[in-house]
Design an enzyme around this catalytic site. Structure first.
Site, PDB file in Angstrom:
ATOM      1  N   GLY A 203      60.288 -17.790 -76.344  1.00 33.05           N
ATOM      2  CA  GLY A 203      59.663 -16.494 -76.135  1.00 33.05           C
ATOM      3  C   GLY A 203      58.870 -16.047 -77.333  1.00 33.05           C
ATOM      4  N   PRO A 205      57.442 -13.815 -80.440  1.00 36.90           N
ATOM      5  CG  PRO A 205      56.174 -14.122 -82.369  1.00 36.90           C
ATOM      6  CD  PRO A 205      56.134 -14.297 -80.892  1.00 36.90           C
ATOM      7  N   GLY A 206      59.815 -11.376 -81.429  1.00 40.21           N
ATOM      8  CA  GLY A 206      60.232  -9.996 -81.203  1.00 40.21           C
ATOM      9  C   GLY A 206      60.679  -9.699 -79.791  1.00 40.21           C
ATOM     10  CB  THR A 207      60.713 -11.527 -76.622  1.00 46.04           C
ATOM     11  OG1 THR A 207      60.844 -12.803 -77.224  1.00 46.04           O
ATOM     12  CG2 THR A 207      59.265 -11.269 -76.299  1.00 46.04           C
ATOM     13  CE  LYS A 209      62.217 -16.319 -80.162  1.00 52.40           C
ATOM     14  NZ  LYS A 209      61.230 -15.240 -80.211  1.00 52.40           N
ATOM     15  CG  HIS A 425      30.791   0.635 -82.238  1.00 52.68           C
ATOM     16  ND1 HIS A 425      30.198  -0.525 -82.643  1.00 52.68           N
ATOM     17  CD2 HIS A 425      32.022   0.285 -81.800  1.00 52.68           C
ATOM     18  CE1 HIS A 425      31.019  -1.533 -82.467  1.00 52.68           C
ATOM     19  NE2 HIS A 425      32.149  -1.066 -81.951  1.00 52.68           N
ATOM     20  CD  GLU A 426      35.128   2.776 -81.386  1.00 50.73           C
ATOM     21  OE1 GLU A 426      35.672   2.469 -80.309  1.00 50.73           O
ATOM     22  OE2 GLU A 426      35.030   1.978 -82.345  1.00 50.73           O
ATOM     23  CG  HIS A 429      33.695  -0.314 -77.510  1.00 50.95           C
ATOM     24  ND1 HIS A 429      33.402  -1.614 -77.189  1.00 50.95           N
ATOM     25  CD2 HIS A 429      33.777  -0.286 -78.861  1.00 50.95           C
ATOM     26  CE1 HIS A 429      33.291  -2.329 -78.308  1.00 50.95           C
ATOM     27  NE2 HIS A 429      33.505  -1.538 -79.341  1.00 50.95           N
ATOM     28  CG  ASP A 501      33.871  -4.800 -81.142  1.00 51.69           C
ATOM     29  OD1 ASP A 501      35.112  -4.765 -81.180  1.00 51.69           O
ATOM     30  OD2 ASP A 501      33.145  -3.796 -81.204  1.00 51.69           O
TER      31      ASP A 501
HETATM   32  P1  ADP Z   1      63.102 -12.640 -81.913  1.00 55.95           P
HETATM   33  O1  ADP Z   1      64.264 -13.346 -82.460  1.00 55.95           O
HETATM   34  O2  ADP Z   1      62.793 -12.983 -80.477  1.00 55.95           O
HETATM   35  O3  ADP Z   1      61.854 -12.748 -82.737  1.00 55.95           O
HETATM   36  P2  ADP Z   1      64.753 -10.371 -82.311  1.00 55.95           P
HETATM   37  O4  ADP Z   1      65.884 -10.762 -81.456  1.00 55.95           O
HETATM   38  O5  ADP Z   1      64.940 -10.558 -83.755  1.00 55.95           O
HETATM   39  O6  ADP Z   1      63.414 -11.080 -81.858  1.00 55.95           O
HETATM   40  O7  ADP Z   1      64.382  -8.884 -81.991  1.00 55.95           O
HETATM   41  C1  ADP Z   1      63.981  -7.975 -82.946  1.00 55.95           C
HETATM   42  C2  ADP Z   1      64.430  -6.585 -82.604  1.00 55.95           C
HETATM   43  O8  ADP Z   1      63.745  -6.092 -81.477  1.00 55.95           O
HETATM   44  C3  ADP Z   1      65.885  -6.523 -82.219  1.00 55.95           C
HETATM   45  O9  ADP Z   1      66.682  -6.357 -83.338  1.00 55.95           O
HETATM   46  C4  ADP Z   1      65.942  -5.314 -81.305  1.00 55.95           C
HETATM   47  O10 ADP Z   1      66.089  -4.158 -82.064  1.00 55.95           O
HETATM   48  C5  ADP Z   1      64.579  -5.297 -80.667  1.00 55.95           C
HETATM   49  N1  ADP Z   1      64.618  -5.890 -79.328  1.00 55.95           N
HETATM   50  C6  ADP Z   1      63.917  -6.959 -78.914  1.00 55.95           C
HETATM   51  N2  ADP Z   1      64.134  -7.201 -77.608  1.00 55.95           N
HETATM   52  C7  ADP Z   1      65.003  -6.281 -77.177  1.00 55.95           C
HETATM   53  C8  ADP Z   1      65.618  -6.009 -75.912  1.00 55.95           C
HETATM   54  N3  ADP Z   1      65.382  -6.760 -74.839  1.00 55.95           N
HETATM   55  N4  ADP Z   1      66.475  -4.975 -75.847  1.00 55.95           N
HETATM   56  C9  ADP Z   1      66.720  -4.222 -76.922  1.00 55.95           C
HETATM   57  N5  ADP Z   1      66.182  -4.422 -78.120  1.00 55.95           N
HETATM   58  C10 ADP Z   1      65.316  -5.429 -78.270  1.00 55.95           C
HETATM   59 ZN    ZN Z   2      33.870  -2.020 -81.344  1.00 57.05          ZN
END
Ligand code: ADP
Ligand code: ZN
Ligand code: MG
Length: 608
Positions: A203, A205-207, A209, A425-426, A429, A501
């Site tokens: 997945g 980043p930040g999802t 995992k 410009h804006e 758009h 752009d």
């Molecule tokens: P990854 O490992 O996929 O890069 P993380 O697990 O480290 O991401 O997620 C980073 C932060 O984002 C988590 O600590 C949490 O606070 C938030 N977060 C991400 N997904 C969720 C989710 N589905 N529910 C709640 N919090 C989430």
């Molecule tokens: Zn622009």
């Protein structure tokens, strides 16, 4: 280097202090006169002396008349030799009281030794000091091969469970099974089922995992070993492999347990790809992981969870059954998931009554869970800055833009002329985005500098979409070019403000041709092998799988798509000059326009 200078200064100071003490100690007492050897011999011959104290390098003399004198002498020469040399009559010395000092006093030794010792002490001290810095490195070197996996105990307090993970339904379903395996392994063994050894979380980043895998450990109540793929990689070849071995040994001892390898792409890249030497180490580490996973006994209830955001670069051997045979894909959250994630993270944050998280979710397409958590945090900080007790809609909306584009930079000084150019410009758009049928509606226009951008136009999709037809891309290109075209139309020349752009429009057009097969002339195929290669830290992306001739055609097609987009934008700008002027006037006055204000000026988005 800084440390070295600091150490040196410290020693220089110490040296000064010692030198000062030394010179104070060795200062000769001035009250007593120093006389020459000949004078003393004369005095002996004259019978004037009552007492002589013999030290190694001086003689303390007391005269019969009561005065005191000092006579310097060579330390190697004894007093009696001296008398002999001067041919003093022994009878003359008979009346003199002669004391020989042993010279064992500490000050004597100190004065003798210090000049020799100080440089030595300084050098040794300096070496010890600088070595101390290296010592840490050495200690680490001794435990190089040990895995430094961090163990999170099941009893740990900040334990997370599935409750803390919002959305990601399918992923949770899949992982619930893993929890079952860990909790009731017998149930599965009795049926002859083999427990899955590895689960790969894929997945962006930040999802969530990392969060998900921690919640698995929390749910199953088992030990959890956490290590990041990059921690296997050290300066020396073979360290990674031995770390893997020690990690798995630890895990087997603690079974049932979970081993979590974060960012496994750091070691799990396709073997044989890449230039240079670093992949040797990666290969060995990867091989070791594969060997360890194959070596699990059926009763070893160890489950390896790995996470990556680059599944495309993973070695196929990692993905075969018996290794990471379960692959869980975690998508970016859709609108419902976003709302849930916002709920989870706003648990401890006092929100105003009229805050609708659904609205926030609507405005944040493409945000990951981490972005959403960050958004709420930013909003809380903004509220605290204004000494508020609750978080309002205004802070939340402000935080969205801050996370999306970057912080506002009101202080950036722009001239009136620049402001006017930005406004046109804006407005360009926004105008084109508004009057094209398939583009997302305009949510906000602003000419306040934010992050890298001089101004921005926010469009927010009405729904989450996963498939996009060709016509949509052309319109998207039209919107991207609109700023540039409006500047040209109004001022007759363009500024540097449109660079990003243009870059985005070009990249989009290239994707249409080379990735999506949307060019009528070049046909439904892809161009260019996107292969991961690392050379001198740079990723070389594309490998040409087409001829020079086709490359020319691709360029022509890209230009053609850009032309199509540009033509559509130009038509709209020419047709709606009046609205354009209205938007610009409003922007110059208010600097930002919200959706409602914008639609008051140009009417609602036309339906097709
Ligand atoms: P990854 O490992 O996929 O890069 P993380 O697990 O480290 O991401 O997620 C980073 C932060 O984002 C988590 O600590 C949490 O606070 C938030 N977060 C991400 N997904 C969720 C989710 N589905 N529910 C709640 N919090 C989430
Ligand atoms: Zn622009
Ligand atoms: Mg992570």
């Amino acid at each position: 280097m800084k440390n070295l200078i600091k150490n040196f200064l410290i020693f220089f100071l110490v040296f000064l202090v010692i030198a000062a003490i030394f010179s104070a100690l060795s200062k000769p007492s001035q009250a007593v006169a120093t006389v020459g050897l000949e004078t003393m011999i004369q005095q002996i011959n004259d019978g004037k002396i009552s007492e002589i104290n013999i030290n190694t390098n001086k003689l303390d003399i007391t005269l019969k008349a009561g005065q005191k004198e000092i006579v310097k002498k060579e330390s190697t020469e004894s007093f009696s030799t001296l008398l002999n040399n001067f041919k003093v009559d022994p009878a003359k010395t008979a009346t003199i009281k002669i004391n020989v000092n042993e010279n064992s006093g500490w000050d004597y030794w100190l004065t003798l030794m210090l000049p020799i010792l100080i440089p030595f002490l300084l050098i040794i001290g300096f070496m010890i000091f600088t070595m101390r810095g290296l010592q840490g490195v050495n200690n680490r070197a001794m435990s190089f091969g040990q895995s430094n996996a961090k163990e999170a105990n099941p009893e740990q307090r900040d334990k997370v469970s599935f409750k803390d993970v919002a959305g990601a339904k399918e992923a949770k379903e899949e992982l619930k099974e893993v929890v079952e395996f860990l909790k009731f392994p017998k149930k599965f063994h009795e049926l002859g089922a083999r427990i899955p050894r590895g689960v790969l979380l894929l997945g962006a980043p930040g999802t969530g995992k990392t969060l998900l895998s921690r919640s698995v450990a929390g749910e199953a109540n088992v030990p959890f070993f956490h290590i990041s793929g990059s921690e296997f990689v050290e300066m020396f070849v073979g360290v990674g492999a031995s770390r893997v071995r020690s990690l798995f040994q630890k895990a087997k001892k603690n079974s049932p347990c979970i081993v979590f390898i974060d960012e496994i792409d750091a070691v799990g890249r396709r073997r044989g790809a890449g230039l240079g030497g670093s992949h040797d180490e990666r290969e060995q580490t990867l091989n070791q992981i594969l060997v360890e996973m194959d070596g699990f006994e059926p009763t070893n209830n160890v489950i390896v969870i790995a996470a990556t955001n680059r599944p495309d670069v993973l070695d196929p051997a990692l993905l075969r059954p018996g290794r990471f045979d379960r692959q869980v894909i975690i998508d970016l959250p859709d609108i419902k998931d976003r709302e849930e994630i916002l709920q989870v993270h706003s648990r401890k944050k006092p929100l105003a009554k009229d805050v609708e998280l659904r609205k926030i979710a609507q405005r944040t397409p493409g945000f990951s869970g981490a972005d959403l958590a960050n958004l709420l945090n930013e909003a809380a900080i903004l509220a605290a800055r204004q000494n508020k007790k609750i978080i309002d809609n205004s802070e939340l909306f402000e935080a969205i833009e801050k996370v999306m584009i970057g912080p506002e930079r009101r202080s950036r000084i722009i001239t009136d002329k620049e402001k006017k150019i930005t406004a046109y410009h804006e407005a360009g758009h926004a105008l084109v985005a508004h009057f094209l049928p398939d583009t997302d509606p305009v949510h906000k226009i602003s000419i306040i500098a934010r992050g890298q951008a001089g101004g921005y136009t926010l469009k927010v999709p009405t729904e989450d979409r996963h498939m996009h037809p060709k016509s949509e891309f052309i319109q998207e290109i039209a919107v991207l070019l609109a700023g540039h075209l409006t500047e040209k139309e109004i001022f007759g020349e363009v500024t540097t403000g449109a660079t990003s752009d243009l870059r985005r429009a070009t990249a989009m057009a290239r994707s249409l041709v080379t990735d999506f097969g949307m060019s009528d002339h070049l046909g439904p195929r892809t161009y260019g092998e996107k292969e991961e290669m690392i050379f001198l830290g740079r990723e070389i992306h594309e490998q040409r799988d087409y001829s020079e001739k086709v490359a020319e055609r691709i360029d022509e097609e890209i230009t053609d798509f850009i032309k199509q987009g540009s033509a559509r934008a130009q038509t709209i700008i020419a047709e709606h000059k009046v609205e354009l002027e209205k938007i610009v006037t409003a922007l110059l006055e208010k600097e930002t326009l919200e959706k409602e204000e914008f639609e008051n000026l140009v009417g609602p988005k036309p339906k097709v």
